[in-house]
Every structure is written in C-alpha cells, then in structure tokens.
Design a protein around this motif. Structure first.
Motif, PDB file in Angstrom:
ATOM      1  N   VAL A  64       0.866  -1.228  -0.158  1.00  0.00           N
ATOM      2  CA  VAL A  64      -0.048   0.065   0.010  1.00  0.00           C
ATOM      3  C   VAL A  64       0.761   1.258  -0.056  1.00  0.00           C
ATOM      4  O   VAL A  64       0.752   2.307  -0.833  1.00  0.00           O
ATOM      5  CB  VAL A  64      -0.952  -0.112   1.159  1.00  0.00           C
ATOM      6  CG1 VAL A  64      -1.733   1.459   1.588  1.00  0.00           C
ATOM      7  CG2 VAL A  64      -2.024  -1.283   0.941  1.00  0.00           C
ATOM      8  N   ARG A  86      -6.014  -3.261   8.403  1.00  0.00           N
ATOM      9  CA  ARG A  86      -7.002  -3.602   7.669  1.00  0.00           C
ATOM     10  C   ARG A  86      -7.173  -5.051   7.478  1.00  0.00           C
ATOM     11  O   ARG A  86      -6.082  -5.670   7.364  1.00  0.00           O
ATOM     12  CB  ARG A  86      -7.182  -2.711   6.321  1.00  0.00           C
ATOM     13  CG  ARG A  86      -7.143  -1.259   6.448  1.00  0.00           C
ATOM     14  CD  ARG A  86      -8.414  -0.687   6.941  1.00  0.00           C
ATOM     15  NE  ARG A  86      -8.214   0.932   6.938  1.00  0.00           N
ATOM     16  CZ  ARG A  86      -8.709   1.723   7.969  1.00  0.00           C
ATOM     17  NH1 ARG A  86      -8.959   1.542   9.077  1.00  0.00           N
ATOM     18  NH2 ARG A  86      -8.450   3.251   7.583  1.00  0.00           N
ATOM     19  N   SER A  88      -8.295  -8.127   5.062  1.00  0.00           N
ATOM     20  CA  SER A  88      -7.993  -8.461   3.761  1.00  0.00           C
ATOM     21  C   SER A  88      -8.703  -9.657   2.896  1.00  0.00           C
ATOM     22  O   SER A  88      -8.632 -10.808   3.670  1.00  0.00           O
ATOM     23  CB  SER A  88      -6.473  -8.383   3.154  1.00  0.00           C
ATOM     24  OG  SER A  88      -6.426  -8.877   1.863  1.00  0.00           O
ATOM     25  N   ASP A  97      -2.919   0.080   6.273  1.00  0.00           N
ATOM     26  CA  ASP A  97      -3.142   1.202   5.420  1.00  0.00           C
ATOM     27  C   ASP A  97      -2.389   2.499   6.006  1.00  0.00           C
ATOM     28  O   ASP A  97      -2.384   3.014   6.975  1.00  0.00           O
ATOM     29  CB  ASP A  97      -4.652   1.316   5.729  1.00  0.00           C
ATOM     30  CG  ASP A  97      -5.050   1.888   4.255  1.00  0.00           C
ATOM     31  OD1 ASP A  97      -4.468   2.211   3.299  1.00  0.00           O
ATOM     32  OD2 ASP A  97      -6.431   2.151   4.258  1.00  0.00           O
TER      33      ASP A  97
END
Length: 122
Positions: A64, A86, A88, A97
């Motif tokens: 990311v 987060r 997934s 993130d």
C-alpha cells in the motif's frame, strides 16, 4: 601537515514501526528525501522523509505505502497518516493502510518496481 576534522553522521534515520497509538495520526511530514532498495536481510524498500524538527524518518515499504509513494517525486513535500491495520480478502494477516498526501505532482499509477500486483482473475 593539515588539521583533521571529524566527519559526523548528520542524517541518522529514526525507523517508524506501526502501533495502535499511531492510528489516524500523521507519522511523517516533510520532504520526500530518499528511496533505498534491497535493504537488509529481507531486501526491502525503505522510504526516508526529512522532517523539519526530527531529522529523517524511515518507513519500510509495504504494498500500500509503496504504491502511493512511488507516484511522488523525490524532493516533494509529503504527509503520511497511518490508518491502521485492515482486514484483507487476499491475506489472513491483513495489511497496514496509509493516507499519503503531497504538494507535488502525482504521477499516474502503475506497477511498483519489484512487486507483483494482485489480480481478481482466477
């Protein structure tokens, strides 16, 4: 015979590691200073941000973070906010993130060098 002057290290990097106390906080703000590739035993990418008051902050690349920072030119002003971990659908471990902002030019997105992008095609 000439006098010797000691060469001192000026740009020691402070490594940032994710923590619950950092969620939704700016973790680095300053000049996008350097990209170092193939660093350490894991051959990872490290991004360095030169802050006005804290020297250099080093951030290990993640899919990311890399996909966002690789679109920004070195020397640009950046601000990076950690948004937390987060869930997934592609990995049981989840992912970290980040929100990345810049006052500079943002290049068109493309594959990050050395990393494979996930595909939804089975």
């Amino acid at each position: 015979m000439s006098e010797y002057a000691e060469v001192k290290r000026e740009d020691a990097v402070t490594l940032w590691t994710p923590g619950e106390e950092d969620v939704n906080k700016v973790i680095a703000e300053g000049i996008f200073h350097e990209i170092s590739r193939e660093v350490g035993i894991n051959k990872s990418t490290m991004y360095s941000i030169k802050e006005a008051d804290n020297g250099l902050v080093g951030l290990w690349g993640t899919t990311v973070l890399s996909s966002k920072l690789e679109r920004i030119e070195l020397g640009s002003q950046v601000r990076i906010t950690y948004l937390g971990k987060r869930k997934s659908s592609k990995s049981p471990k989840g992912y970290h993130d980040f929100k990345v902002e810049t006052t500079g030019t943002i290049r068109t997105a493309g594959p990050v060098e050395g990393e494979e992008l996930f595909s939804d095609v089975e």
